[in-house]
Scaffold this motif. Structure first.
Motif, PDB file in Angstrom:
ATOM      1  N   LYS A 192       0.876  -1.173   0.000  1.00  0.00           N
ATOM      2  CA  LYS A 192       0.000   0.000   0.000  1.00  0.00           C
ATOM      3  C   LYS A 192       0.909   1.217   0.000  1.00  0.00           C
ATOM      4  CE  LYS A 192      -4.154   2.023   1.915  1.00  0.00           C
ATOM      5  NZ  LYS A 192      -5.325   1.809   2.792  1.00  0.00           N
ATOM      6  N   GLY A 193       1.353   1.595  -1.189  1.00  0.00           N
ATOM      7  CA  GLY A 193       2.289   2.690  -1.354  1.00  0.00           C
ATOM      8  C   GLY A 193       2.989   2.568  -2.691  1.00  0.00           C
ATOM      9  N   ALA A 194       3.879   3.514  -2.966  1.00  0.00           N
ATOM     10  CA  ALA A 194       4.524   3.570  -4.278  1.00  0.00           C
ATOM     11  C   ALA A 194       5.883   2.890  -4.319  1.00  0.00           C
ATOM     12  CB  ALA A 194       4.669   5.037  -4.711  1.00  0.00           C
ATOM     13  N   ASP A 195       6.315   2.316  -3.194  1.00  0.00           N
ATOM     14  CA  ASP A 195       7.637   1.682  -3.146  1.00  0.00           C
ATOM     15  C   ASP A 195       7.494   0.165  -3.283  1.00  0.00           C
ATOM     16  OD1 ASP A 195      10.216   0.874  -2.714  1.00  0.00           O
ATOM     17  OD2 ASP A 195      10.322   1.551  -0.621  1.00  0.00           O
ATOM     18  N   PRO A 196       7.986  -0.429  -4.377  1.00  0.00           N
ATOM     19  CA  PRO A 196       7.857  -1.881  -4.554  1.00  0.00           C
ATOM     20  C   PRO A 196       8.914  -2.687  -3.805  1.00  0.00           C
ATOM     21  CG  PRO A 196       8.993  -0.957  -6.432  1.00  0.00           C
ATOM     22  CD  PRO A 196       8.621   0.213  -5.547  1.00  0.00           C
ATOM     23  N   MET A 197       9.912  -2.005  -3.226  1.00  0.00           N
ATOM     24  CA  MET A 197      11.063  -2.699  -2.658  1.00  0.00           C
ATOM     25  C   MET A 197      10.697  -3.745  -1.602  1.00  0.00           C
ATOM     26  SD  MET A 197      14.192  -3.213  -3.026  1.00  0.00           S
ATOM     27  CE  MET A 197      14.573  -1.826  -4.104  1.00  0.00           C
ATOM     28  N   PRO A 198       9.747  -3.491  -0.688  1.00  0.00           N
ATOM     29  CA  PRO A 198       9.437  -4.532   0.304  1.00  0.00           C
ATOM     30  C   PRO A 198       9.012  -5.853  -0.338  1.00  0.00           C
ATOM     31  CG  PRO A 198       8.513  -2.436   0.990  1.00  0.00           C
ATOM     32  CD  PRO A 198       9.016  -2.236  -0.417  1.00  0.00           C
ATOM     33  N   VAL A 199       8.235  -5.780  -1.418  1.00  0.00           N
ATOM     34  CA  VAL A 199       7.800  -7.011  -2.082  1.00  0.00           C
ATOM     35  C   VAL A 199       8.955  -7.625  -2.867  1.00  0.00           C
ATOM     36  CG1 VAL A 199       6.157  -8.020  -3.702  1.00  0.00           C
ATOM     37  CG2 VAL A 199       5.438  -6.189  -2.186  1.00  0.00           C
ATOM     38  N   LEU A 200       9.804  -6.787  -3.460  1.00  0.00           N
ATOM     39  CA  LEU A 200      10.967  -7.316  -4.183  1.00  0.00           C
ATOM     40  C   LEU A 200      11.895  -8.058  -3.235  1.00  0.00           C
ATOM     41  CD1 LEU A 200      11.886  -4.393  -6.621  1.00  0.00           C
ATOM     42  CD2 LEU A 200      10.481  -6.411  -7.059  1.00  0.00           C
ATOM     43  N   GLN A 201      12.048  -7.562  -2.022  1.00  0.00           N
ATOM     44  CA  GLN A 201      12.895  -8.239  -1.039  1.00  0.00           C
ATOM     45  C   GLN A 201      12.333  -9.613  -0.693  1.00  0.00           C
ATOM     46  OE1 GLN A 201      12.938  -5.275   2.040  1.00  0.00           O
ATOM     47  NE2 GLN A 201      14.837  -4.347   1.310  1.00  0.00           N
ATOM     48  N   LYS A 202      11.010  -9.687  -0.557  1.00  0.00           N
ATOM     49  CA  LYS A 202      10.394 -10.981  -0.280  1.00  0.00           C
ATOM     50  C   LYS A 202      10.551 -11.914  -1.469  1.00  0.00           C
ATOM     51  CE  LYS A 202       8.575  -8.545   3.148  1.00  0.00           C
ATOM     52  NZ  LYS A 202       9.022  -7.175   3.423  1.00  0.00           N
ATOM     53  N   ALA A 203      10.324 -11.377  -2.677  1.00  0.00           N
ATOM     54  CA  ALA A 203      10.435 -12.198  -3.890  1.00  0.00           C
ATOM     55  C   ALA A 203      11.854 -12.737  -4.062  1.00  0.00           C
ATOM     56  CB  ALA A 203      10.020 -11.385  -5.109  1.00  0.00           C
ATOM     57  N   SER A 204      12.854 -11.974  -3.619  1.00  0.00           N
ATOM     58  CA  SER A 204      14.240 -12.408  -3.791  1.00  0.00           C
ATOM     59  C   SER A 204      14.511 -13.719  -3.056  1.00  0.00           C
ATOM     60  CB  SER A 204      15.204 -11.320  -3.295  1.00  0.00           C
ATOM     61  OG  SER A 204      15.137 -11.173  -1.881  1.00  0.00           O
ATOM     62  N   PHE A 205      13.800 -13.971  -1.944  1.00  0.00           N
ATOM     63  CA  PHE A 205      13.980 -15.218  -1.207  1.00  0.00           C
ATOM     64  C   PHE A 205      13.408 -16.408  -1.966  1.00  0.00           C
ATOM     65  CE2 PHE A 205      14.386 -12.114   2.171  1.00  0.00           C
ATOM     66  CZ  PHE A 205      15.364 -12.644   2.976  1.00  0.00           C
ATOM     67  N   LEU A 206      12.463 -16.139  -2.869  1.00  0.00           N
ATOM     68  CA  LEU A 206      11.772 -17.218  -3.581  1.00  0.00           C
ATOM     69  C   LEU A 206      12.475 -17.615  -4.871  1.00  0.00           C
ATOM     70  CD1 LEU A 206       8.120 -15.884  -3.179  1.00  0.00           C
ATOM     71  CD2 LEU A 206       9.210 -17.692  -1.839  1.00  0.00           C
ATOM     72  N   LYS A 207      13.366 -16.766  -5.360  1.00  0.00           N
ATOM     73  CA  LYS A 207      14.009 -17.025  -6.644  1.00  0.00           C
ATOM     74  C   LYS A 207      14.774 -18.342  -6.611  1.00  0.00           C
ATOM     75  CE  LYS A 207      16.752 -14.882 -10.286  1.00  0.00           C
ATOM     76  NZ  LYS A 207      17.460 -13.659 -10.735  1.00  0.00           N
ATOM     77  N   GLY A 208      14.526 -19.163  -7.615  1.00  0.00           N
ATOM     78  CA  GLY A 208      15.168 -20.456  -7.695  1.00  0.00           C
ATOM     79  C   GLY A 208      14.398 -21.572  -7.022  1.00  0.00           C
ATOM     80  N   TYR A 209      13.344 -21.204  -6.272  1.00  0.00           N
ATOM     81  CA  TYR A 209      12.554 -22.203  -5.559  1.00  0.00           C
ATOM     82  C   TYR A 209      11.115 -22.273  -6.051  1.00  0.00           C
ATOM     83  CZ  TYR A 209      16.468 -22.276  -2.319  1.00  0.00           C
ATOM     84  OH  TYR A 209      17.720 -22.407  -1.767  1.00  0.00           O
ATOM     85  N   VAL A 210      10.646 -21.224  -6.720  1.00  0.00           N
ATOM     86  CA  VAL A 210       9.276 -21.216  -7.224  1.00  0.00           C
ATOM     87  C   VAL A 210       9.280 -20.908  -8.716  1.00  0.00           C
ATOM     88  CG1 VAL A 210       8.411 -20.470  -4.986  1.00  0.00           C
ATOM     89  CG2 VAL A 210       8.815 -18.773  -6.770  1.00  0.00           C
ATOM     90  N   ASP A 211       8.192 -21.272  -9.372  1.00  0.00           N
ATOM     91  CA  ASP A 211       8.057 -21.049 -10.809  1.00  0.00           C
ATOM     92  C   ASP A 211       7.238 -19.807 -11.136  1.00  0.00           C
ATOM     93  OD1 ASP A 211       9.261 -23.685 -11.866  1.00  0.00           O
ATOM     94  OD2 ASP A 211       7.826 -24.346 -10.352  1.00  0.00           O
ATOM     95  N   GLY A 212       6.662 -19.200 -10.122  1.00  0.00           N
ATOM     96  CA  GLY A 212       5.890 -17.991 -10.360  1.00  0.00           C
ATOM     97  C   GLY A 212       5.351 -17.436  -9.055  1.00  0.00           C
ATOM     98  N   VAL A 213       5.086 -16.130  -9.057  1.00  0.00           N
ATOM     99  CA  VAL A 213       4.455 -15.484  -7.904  1.00  0.00           C
ATOM    100  C   VAL A 213       3.170 -14.815  -8.365  1.00  0.00           C
ATOM    101  CG1 VAL A 213       6.559 -15.145  -6.571  1.00  0.00           C
ATOM    102  CG2 VAL A 213       5.877 -13.397  -8.211  1.00  0.00           C
TER     103      VAL A 213
END
Length: 298
Positions: free
Chosen positions: A28-49
């Motif tokens: 809820k805001g204009a900064d995507p970084m918090p979600v990008l940080q979470k997504a970075s943990f998933l890279k290599g382990y999931v096929d999509g978010v």
């Protein structure tokens, strides 16, 4: 061309690869970084978010914009949700054309929650079409035409998804809905959470003749209280008394263990799983045995 475009969700499902997707909520805001940080943990382990579209009618960042950022910055393929709540058919088509131009091709078509349930209760819901109508629009754009039949300068290439419910009270009605969704152009579904193998088996038997990829929802239970609430209060979710008792006795650790056991049991039967972390990505790391400890709040 990026790897996720060459071997994306559509290609993996077509080739019979078992896929894992995880739902993330936009900020809820204009900064995507918090979600990008979470997504970075998933890279290599999931096929999509999955990126929700103002879920529960609460204001959040555009799922299309965030999906594009995640794909470009993180190299993780995204499935953006699009609801019929906030846009008329002109707006829906415009959003879809924009998503196509940004390379965001996986869509989950949803009707959407009424604004009265969210944080802007006086907003007007549009609902020109429902989720089936939205799937028809996406298919028409894939065919190279707008909703009125006028040609586009270039067709879209959407991989069209929808929601499904293996826990429906009347599975015959559920099957009819699925048939209508397939006729509308849906290629895959992500289901509400399932909690036992018999439910999965029944649903697979019911849908075996449909040309449809099915990704089954997985929701790890944290406590007996959570299990009882879901079983008693949430439509389409059924949890066996034995499982509720196990989680009541063993808590979060037991919830993770029974969920891992369920995943192992169905892995050879189904095309993929979709994990609902419900605000706790550490559950995802425990289920997928990811060594890094993920942040709890998403």
């Amino acid at each position: 061309m990026s790897t996720y475009q060459i071997h994306g969700l559509k290609e993996k499902l077509t080739l019979g690869k078992f896929v894992v997707t995880v739902e993330l909520e936009p900020p809820k805001g204009a900064d995507p970084m918090p979600v990008l940080q979470k997504a970075s943990f998933l890279k290599g382990y999931v096929d999509g978010v999955n990126i929700a579209d103002s879920p529960m009618a609460t204001l959040r960042m555009s799922p299309i914009a965030l999906s594009h950022i995640i794909q470009q910055d993180m190299g993780i393929e995204a499935i953006f949700h699009l609801t019929c709540r906030d846009r008329n058919v002109i707006g829906l088509q415009s959003e879809l054309l924009g998503a196509a131009a940004l390379g965001v091709r996986n869509i989950l078509t949803l009707t959407g929650d009424h604004p009265s349930k969210g944080d802007h209760p006086n907003a007007r819901g549009v609902f020109d079409v429902d989720s089936i109508g939205l799937a028809k629009i996406a298919k028409q754009l894939n065919d190279g035409f707008d909703l009125t039949g006028h040609p586009l300068n270039s067709p879209t290439q959407f991989f069209i998804g929808a929601a499904a419910n293996p826990g429906a009270d009347d599975l015959n009605i559920e099957l009819e809905k699925l048939k209508r969704k397939v006729e509308a152009g849906v290629h895959f579904v992500q289901t509400q959470p399932v909690f036992d193998i018999s439910q999965v088996e029944r649903y697979l038997e019911l849908t075996k003749d449909l040309p449809l990829h099915i990704i089954f929802g997985i929701l790890p239970l944290k406590s007996g209280k959570m299990a009882r609430y879901l079983d008693q209060k949430v439509p389409g979710i059924k949890i066996a008394k034995e499982m509720i008792a196990i989680v009541e006795q063993g808590g979060r650790a037991a919830g993770v263990e029974v969920t891992k056991q369920l995943i192992e049991k169905i892995k050879g039967m189904v095309q993929g799983i979709h994990i609902y972390p419900i605000g706790d990505l550490t559950m995802v790391s425990d289920l997928l045995d990811i060594p890094q400890k993920m942040p709890k709040v998403i």
